[in-house]
Design a protein around this motif. Structure first.
Motif, PDB file in Angstrom:
ATOM      1  N   LEU A 167     -42.660 -13.745  -8.162  1.00 32.27           N
ATOM      2  CA  LEU A 167     -43.915 -13.395  -7.549  1.00 32.27           C
ATOM      3  C   LEU A 167     -44.838 -14.309  -6.834  1.00 32.27           C
ATOM      4  CD1 LEU A 167     -45.263 -10.911 -10.438  1.00 32.27           C
ATOM      5  CD2 LEU A 167     -43.832 -10.380  -8.401  1.00 32.27           C
ATOM      6  N   ASN A 168     -44.127 -15.588  -6.968  1.00 32.46           N
ATOM      7  CA  ASN A 168     -44.898 -16.835  -6.123  1.00 32.46           C
ATOM      8  C   ASN A 168     -43.847 -17.334  -5.366  1.00 32.46           C
ATOM      9  OD1 ASN A 168     -47.782 -16.679  -7.457  1.00 32.46           O
ATOM     10  ND2 ASN A 168     -46.179 -16.467  -9.198  1.00 32.46           N
ATOM     11  N   PRO A 169     -43.251 -17.170  -4.328  1.00 34.14           N
ATOM     12  CA  PRO A 169     -42.315 -17.488  -3.713  1.00 34.14           C
ATOM     13  C   PRO A 169     -42.383 -18.638  -2.762  1.00 34.14           C
ATOM     14  CG  PRO A 169     -42.679 -15.624  -2.541  1.00 34.14           C
ATOM     15  CD  PRO A 169     -43.580 -15.682  -4.017  1.00 34.14           C
ATOM     16  N   HIS A 170     -41.697 -19.604  -2.484  1.00 33.64           N
ATOM     17  CA  HIS A 170     -41.618 -20.843  -1.446  1.00 33.64           C
ATOM     18  C   HIS A 170     -40.507 -20.533  -0.550  1.00 33.64           C
ATOM     19  CE1 HIS A 170     -44.804 -22.971  -3.863  1.00 33.64           C
ATOM     20  NE2 HIS A 170     -44.288 -22.211  -4.721  1.00 33.64           N
ATOM     21  N   TRP A 171     -40.903 -20.307   0.571  1.00 34.71           N
ATOM     22  CA  TRP A 171     -39.873 -20.242   1.859  1.00 34.71           C
ATOM     23  C   TRP A 171     -39.925 -21.512   2.446  1.00 34.71           C
ATOM     24  CZ3 TRP A 171     -43.431 -15.928   1.486  1.00 34.71           C
ATOM     25  CH2 TRP A 171     -42.971 -15.002   1.008  1.00 34.71           C
ATOM     26  N   ASN A 172     -41.039 -21.988   3.201  1.00 31.44           N
ATOM     27  CA  ASN A 172     -40.936 -23.226   3.882  1.00 31.44           C
ATOM     28  C   ASN A 172     -40.156 -23.207   5.030  1.00 31.44           C
ATOM     29  OD1 ASN A 172     -42.946 -24.872   2.209  1.00 31.44           O
ATOM     30  ND2 ASN A 172     -41.409 -25.105   0.624  1.00 31.44           N
ATOM     31  N   GLN A 173     -40.138 -22.111   5.799  1.00 33.80           N
ATOM     32  CA  GLN A 173     -39.489 -21.948   7.006  1.00 33.80           C
ATOM     33  C   GLN A 173     -40.363 -21.748   8.243  1.00 33.80           C
ATOM     34  OE1 GLN A 173     -36.470 -18.706   5.104  1.00 33.80           O
ATOM     35  NE2 GLN A 173     -35.820 -19.329   7.122  1.00 33.80           N
ATOM     36  N   LYS A 211     -38.018  -9.733  16.384  1.00 36.00           N
ATOM     37  CA  LYS A 211     -38.162  -9.817  14.924  1.00 36.00           C
ATOM     38  C   LYS A 211     -37.487 -10.440  14.269  1.00 36.00           C
ATOM     39  CE  LYS A 211     -38.611  -4.536  14.538  1.00 36.00           C
ATOM     40  NZ  LYS A 211     -38.071  -3.330  14.285  1.00 36.00           N
ATOM     41  N   LYS A 212     -38.077 -11.268  13.324  1.00 35.37           N
ATOM     42  CA  LYS A 212     -37.084 -12.418  12.662  1.00 35.37           C
ATOM     43  C   LYS A 212     -37.751 -12.301  11.056  1.00 35.37           C
ATOM     44  CE  LYS A 212     -37.332 -15.882  16.364  1.00 35.37           C
ATOM     45  NZ  LYS A 212     -37.521 -17.265  16.837  1.00 35.37           N
ATOM     46  N   ARG A 213     -36.814 -13.053  10.334  1.00 33.51           N
ATOM     47  CA  ARG A 213     -37.041 -13.011   9.016  1.00 33.51           C
ATOM     48  C   ARG A 213     -36.860 -14.282   8.300  1.00 33.51           C
ATOM     49  NH1 ARG A 213     -32.921  -9.586   5.397  1.00 33.51           N
ATOM     50  NH2 ARG A 213     -33.483 -11.127   3.968  1.00 33.51           N
ATOM     51  N   THR A 214     -37.187 -14.489   7.061  1.00 34.10           N
ATOM     52  CA  THR A 214     -37.056 -15.477   6.198  1.00 34.10           C
ATOM     53  C   THR A 214     -36.041 -15.386   5.202  1.00 34.10           C
ATOM     54  OG1 THR A 214     -38.363 -15.111   4.342  1.00 34.10           O
ATOM     55  CG2 THR A 214     -39.552 -15.990   6.333  1.00 34.10           C
ATOM     56  N   LYS A 215     -35.557 -16.333   4.327  1.00 36.86           N
ATOM     57  CA  LYS A 215     -34.388 -16.204   3.423  1.00 36.86           C
ATOM     58  C   LYS A 215     -35.292 -15.411   2.389  1.00 36.86           C
ATOM     59  CE  LYS A 215     -36.002 -20.661   1.545  1.00 36.86           C
ATOM     60  NZ  LYS A 215     -35.743 -21.880   1.094  1.00 36.86           N
ATOM     61  N   VAL A 216     -34.249 -14.804   1.480  1.00 33.68           N
ATOM     62  CA  VAL A 216     -34.752 -14.217   0.160  1.00 33.68           C
ATOM     63  C   VAL A 216     -34.795 -15.180  -0.899  1.00 33.68           C
ATOM     64  CG1 VAL A 216     -34.270 -12.221  -1.437  1.00 33.68           C
ATOM     65  CG2 VAL A 216     -33.617 -12.121   0.787  1.00 33.68           C
ATOM     66  N   VAL A 217     -35.941 -15.095  -1.888  1.00 30.60           N
ATOM     67  CA  VAL A 217     -36.179 -15.884  -2.973  1.00 30.60           C
ATOM     68  C   VAL A 217     -36.139 -14.844  -4.103  1.00 30.60           C
ATOM     69  CG1 VAL A 217     -37.669 -17.477  -4.169  1.00 30.60           C
ATOM     70  CG2 VAL A 217     -37.476 -17.533  -1.714  1.00 30.60           C
ATOM     71  N   GLY A 233     -40.439  -6.598 -13.733  1.00 29.86           N
ATOM     72  CA  GLY A 233     -41.628  -7.083 -13.580  1.00 29.86           C
ATOM     73  C   GLY A 233     -41.589  -8.491 -12.307  1.00 29.86           C
ATOM     74  N   THR A 234     -40.568  -8.418 -11.537  1.00 32.72           N
ATOM     75  CA  THR A 234     -40.615  -9.503 -10.505  1.00 32.72           C
ATOM     76  C   THR A 234     -40.134  -8.729  -9.005  1.00 32.72           C
ATOM     77  OG1 THR A 234     -38.140 -10.051 -11.069  1.00 32.72           O
ATOM     78  CG2 THR A 234     -39.786 -11.257 -12.268  1.00 32.72           C
ATOM     79  N   SER A 235     -39.993  -9.573  -8.160  1.00 31.87           N
ATOM     80  CA  SER A 235     -39.638  -9.168  -7.137  1.00 31.87           C
ATOM     81  C   SER A 235     -38.561 -10.150  -6.301  1.00 31.87           C
ATOM     82  CB  SER A 235     -40.836  -9.043  -5.995  1.00 31.87           C
ATOM     83  OG  SER A 235     -41.539  -7.881  -6.404  1.00 31.87           O
ATOM     84  N   ASP A 236     -37.909  -9.774  -5.148  1.00 35.54           N
ATOM     85  CA  ASP A 236     -36.950 -10.692  -4.663  1.00 35.54           C
ATOM     86  C   ASP A 236     -37.377 -10.562  -3.206  1.00 35.54           C
ATOM     87  OD1 ASP A 236     -35.230 -10.844  -6.709  1.00 35.54           O
ATOM     88  OD2 ASP A 236     -34.235  -9.202  -6.281  1.00 35.54           O
ATOM     89  N   PRO A 237     -38.701 -11.471  -2.927  1.00 35.20           N
ATOM     90  CA  PRO A 237     -39.236 -11.350  -1.810  1.00 35.20           C
ATOM     91  C   PRO A 237     -38.944 -12.183  -0.581  1.00 35.20           C
ATOM     92  CG  PRO A 237     -40.431 -12.786  -3.005  1.00 35.20           C
ATOM     93  CD  PRO A 237     -39.522 -12.472  -3.984  1.00 35.20           C
ATOM     94  N   TYR A 238     -38.867 -11.593   0.434  1.00 26.72           N
ATOM     95  CA  TYR A 238     -38.672 -12.130   1.894  1.00 26.72           C
ATOM     96  C   TYR A 238     -39.548 -11.652   2.943  1.00 26.72           C
ATOM     97  CZ  TYR A 238     -36.225  -8.062   3.603  1.00 26.72           C
ATOM     98  OH  TYR A 238     -35.964  -6.811   4.208  1.00 26.72           O
ATOM     99  N   VAL A 239     -39.932 -12.323   4.215  1.00 28.90           N
ATOM    100  CA  VAL A 239     -40.629 -11.665   5.174  1.00 28.90           C
ATOM    101  C   VAL A 239     -40.064 -11.361   6.312  1.00 28.90           C
ATOM    102  CG1 VAL A 239     -42.961 -12.526   6.398  1.00 28.90           C
ATOM    103  CG2 VAL A 239     -42.617 -13.409   4.077  1.00 28.90           C
ATOM    104  N   ARG A 240     -40.699 -10.330   6.888  1.00 27.89           N
ATOM    105  CA  ARG A 240     -39.899  -9.949   8.275  1.00 27.89           C
ATOM    106  C   ARG A 240     -41.145 -10.172   9.133  1.00 27.89           C
ATOM    107  NH1 ARG A 240     -35.458  -8.854  10.910  1.00 27.89           N
ATOM    108  NH2 ARG A 240     -34.680  -7.439   9.263  1.00 27.89           N
ATOM    109  N   VAL A 241     -41.127 -10.899  10.232  1.00 31.49           N
ATOM    110  CA  VAL A 241     -41.991 -10.988  11.167  1.00 31.49           C
ATOM    111  C   VAL A 241     -41.579 -10.532  12.465  1.00 31.49           C
ATOM    112  CG1 VAL A 241     -42.990 -12.990  12.277  1.00 31.49           C
ATOM    113  CG2 VAL A 241     -41.967 -13.390  10.153  1.00 31.49           C
TER     114      VAL A 241
END
Length: 572
Positions: free
Chosen positions: A405-411, A395-401, A381-389
Motif C-alpha cells: 500500500l506504499n509503493p516506490h516507482w521512481n520512474q 498514455k503511459k504507465r509505470t511498473k507494477v509494485v 488487504g494489499t494492492s498491486d499498484p501502478y500508475v497510468r498517466v
C-alpha cells in the motif's frame, strides 16, 4: 379541490400584488448574488392538540428527522413542539417548547444564494416515547433584493391576503406574524434581519454603507475575475455543535476541502462534537469564481457518514487581510466549521505570463516517486499498484509494485509541453480480472516557471485515503544553462537494446499463449508497455539531441559567416 383552488388563486392573484410596490427612485444597477440573514423564531399561538386533524398532510422529506403522519390518537399530556427553519439546503431547528403557545426565541444565521429566497418554517410535534417526530404544518416568508438597495419580505396572510414588510437598509429588524398553512392552527411570530447583501462586483451592503471589493463578503460573488499567481492558505480550525444521529450517538469528524481539482482532508478526531483540527492547506488561486467545497464526515467502519456540507467563495481576498469565519453546514440540523483564510503572493510564480508563452517549445518531465496509504483492493488487504498517466491523447504507465500500500516507482516520464491536463490514475493490477481504480488526481504544472521543479504530495480523489508523491518540471531547452549528450551510452546502443527487449518479449508472449499461462501473459504485456514507454523516451531524446545539434550547426554557420566577412590580417 379546495386546496388546489386556493393555491391557484394565490399564484394568479395574490403573488402578483407584490409588483404593485412603487418602483425605486434610484436604480443602483447592482446584481445581488448572495446574502446573510438572521432568523429568530420567537413563538407561536393557538397550537392546540385538539385541533390536529387525522388527515393532515405528510411531512416534508428530511434526512435529519423521522417523518410520519399525525394519526389523531393522542394521550392526555402537554404538547411539545419545535420549529425547523429551512433555506435551500440549510436547515436549523429550535429547542423544544411545551404548551399550545410555545416560546422558542431561537436565532440562526442563514445563508442566501442569489438575490431572493424563501424561508420555510415547519412545525413538528415531539413525542418523548418515540424516535420519530410528527409533522404538523408549515408556513413561509419570501424575500427579495430591490434595486434601490432595500429588501422586501412578504407572506400569505389570513384570507389569502398579503403580509408585506419593507426594510430600507441592511441591519433593520423586521417582525412578521405568519399564519400556518392549515387553517386549524394559529400563527408564528418571527423576526428577520438581513445582515448583508453581496454583489457581483465584490462589494457588500452593510446598513447605509457599501464596502468595496477590498473588504469582500464571506459568501462573495461567483462571477468576479481575479488575478492569478497567488496562493490561498486555508486553515480548518475547529467545529462546533456537529450533527450526530440519535441512534448511534457517535461522531468521529473530519473535513474534506475541494478547490478546483485539488482535494485535501483533515485527520479524524474521535468521539467529539466540538473538534479542534488546526490544520492548514494551500491552494493555487483560480480565476472565474471557483468555490471552496467543504464536506464534514464522520468516520465509520462500513462507510463514512455525511454530517454536513457547505461552499465558500474565495474571491476578493486582499493580501493584507485574513478571514476568520464560522461557516454553517447545510443539509443538517446543526453544525459549523471555523475557517481562517488568507491570500499570499506566490513567490515562485510572479504571474501566469510564463505558463502560456512557452507551450510547444519544451517538454514536461514527470517523476513518479512513491505513494502512501493506498486503499486495499485485494482480499488479503494489499494492492498491486501502478500508475497510468494520461496527457492529452498520450498514455503511459509505470511498473507494477506487488503486495503493498506504499509503493516506490521512481520512474521518469516525459511529454511534449502542449498545456494539456496531466492526469494520474492509480490502479490495482490483476492478472485475471480487470484492473480496479484506487484513486486519481491531476498534476498542476501550468503555473511553473521554466525549468522549475515542483515537489508535492497530491491527495487521490475518489477514494478514502491515499497520496502520491511526484516531481514535475517544465523543461525549456533555450533556457537551460547547459545541455550535454550522454557519452556512456550512445543512441545506437539504446536503440539496439530496446529492439532486443521487444523481440525477446514477443517470443515470451508466444510461449505464454501456447501454454495458456494467463498470469505470465499479463505480466509480459505489462513489460511490453514499459518497453514501449522506454522507446518513446528514446525517441524524445533523439529529437532533443537533433534540435541541439541543429542549433549548434546554426551557431557555427553564423560564426563562420562573421569571421569570413571580417578584413584579413595584413602582415608587415
Amino acid at each position: 379541490m379546495v386546496k388546489l383552488f386556493t393555491e391557484t388563486l394565490n399564484k394568479t392573484m395574490v403573488e402578483p400584488r407584490r409588483q404593485c410596490f412603487p418602483l425605486p427612485p434610484v436604480d443602483l444597477r447592482k446584481k445581488a448574488v448572495g446574502g446573510v440573514i438572521s432568523v429568530t423564531v420567537i413563538s407561536a399561538s393557538n397550537v392546540g392538540r385538539n385541533t390536529i386533524k387525522s388527515n393532515n398532510s405528510e411531512s416534508p422529506q428530511r434526512s435529519m428527522l423521522g417523518s410520519s403522519k399525525v394519526n389523531g390518537s393522542f394521550r392526555n399530556k402537554v404538547l411539545q413542539t419545535f420549529i425547523e427553519v429551512e433555506i435551500g439546503d440549510l436547515m436549523r431547528k429550535t429547542s423544544i417548547s411545551a404548551g399550545s403557545d410555545p416560546i422558542w426565541n431561537s436565532t440562526f444565521n442563514m445563508v442566501l444564494h442569489g438575490d431572493s429566497g424563501v424561508v420555510r418554517f415547519h412545525l413538528y410535534e415531539c413525542d418523548s416515547t418515540s424516535i420519530k417526530y410528527n409533522y404538523i404544518t408549515s408556513c413561509e416568508i419570501k424575500l427579495k433584493y430591490v434595486l434601490d438597495d432595500s429588501t422586501i419580505f412578504w407572506a400569505i396572510g389570513n384570507g389569502s391576503g398579503v403580509i408585506a414588510k419593507h426594510a430600507e437598509d441592511c441591519g433593520k429588524e423586521v417582525g412578521i406574524v405568519v399564519p400556518f398553512e392549515d387553517s386549524n392552527f394559529g400563527e408564528l411570530t418571527v423576526s428577520l434581519v438581513l445582515k448583508e447583501w453581496q454583489f457581483s462586483d465584490g462589494s457588500i451592503s452593510l446598513g447605509n454603507s457599501v464596502i468595496s471589493r477590498s473588504q469582500p463578503s464571506f459568501y462573495g460573488s461567483p462571477n468576479l475575475q481575479l488575478r492569478t499567481g497567488r496562493k490561498l492558505k486555508v486553515a480548518v480550525a475547529e467545529g462546533r455543535n456537529l450533527f450526530v444521529k440519535e441512534k448511534s450517538g457517535k461522531c468521529d469528524p473530519y473535513v474534506k476541502l475541494q478547490y478546483g481539482k485539488t482535494l485535501y482532508r483533515t485527520k479524524a478526531l474521535s468521539h467529539t462534537l466540538f473538534p479542534v483540527w488546526n490544520q492548514k492547506f494551500e491552494f493555487d488561486e483560480i480565476a472565474g469564481g471557483e468555490y471552496l467545497m467543504i464536506k464534514c464526515l464522520s468516520s465509520e467502519i462500513f462507510g463514512d457518514e455525511n454530517i454536513g456540507s457547505a461552499r465558500v467563495n474565495l474571491e476578493g481576498i486582499s493580501e493584507d487581510s485574513c478571514r476568520d469565519v464560522w461557516v454553517p453546514l447545510e443539509k443538517v440540523s446543526s453544525g459549523e466549521i471555523r475557517l481562517q483564510i488568507e491570500a499570499v503572493k506566490n513567490e515562485d510564480n510572479e504571474g501566469p505570463k510564463n505558463s502560456a508563452t512557452s507551450y510547444g517549445s519544451g517538454w514536461i518531465e514527470l517523476v513518479l516517486i512513491e505513494a502512501r496509504d493506498l486503499v486495499a483492493a485485494d482480499l488479503r488487504g494489499t494492492s498491486d499498484p501502478y500508475v497510468r498517466v494520461q496527457y492529452g491523447n498520450t498514455k503511459k504507465r509505470t511498473k507494477v509494485v506487488h503486495k503493498t500500500l506504499n509503493p516506490h516507482w521512481n520512474q521518469t516520464l516525459e511529454f511534449p509541453d502542449t498545456g494539456k491536463p496531466l492526469v494520474l490514475y492509480v490502479k490495482d493490477h490483476n492478472a485475471v480480472l480487470p484492473t480496479s481504480s484506487i484513486g486519481h488526481c491531476t498534476v498542476e504544472y501550468q503555473g511553473l516557471a521554466p525549468n522549475q521543479t515542483a515537489d508535492k504530495w497530491i491527495p487521490l480523489q475518489g477514494v478514502r485515503s491515499g497520496e502520491i508523491h511526484v516531481q514535475v518540471t517544465r523543461k525549456i531547452p533555450e533556457l537551460e544553462k547547459k545541455i550535454t549528450i550522454e557519452t556512456d551510452s550512445s543512441p545506437l546502443t539504446k536503440g539496439h537494446t530496446v529492439s532486443v527487449q521487444m523481440r525477446d518479449l514477443l517470443k515470451k508472449l508466444g510461449g505464454f499463449v501456447e501454454d495458456g499461462d494467463l498470469e505470465g501473459l499479463s505480466l509480459a504485456l505489462s513489460e511490453v508497455e514499459t518497453v514501449e514507454d522506454a522507446q518513446e523516451e528514446y525517441i524524445l531524446q533523439l529529437e532533443r539531441e537533433k534540435a541541439l545539434l541543429l542549433s549548434k550547426v546554426s551557431e557555427l554557420d553564423h560564426e563562420i559567416s562573421r569571421t569570413s566577412s571580417s578584413p584579413a590580417n595584413i602582415l608587415f
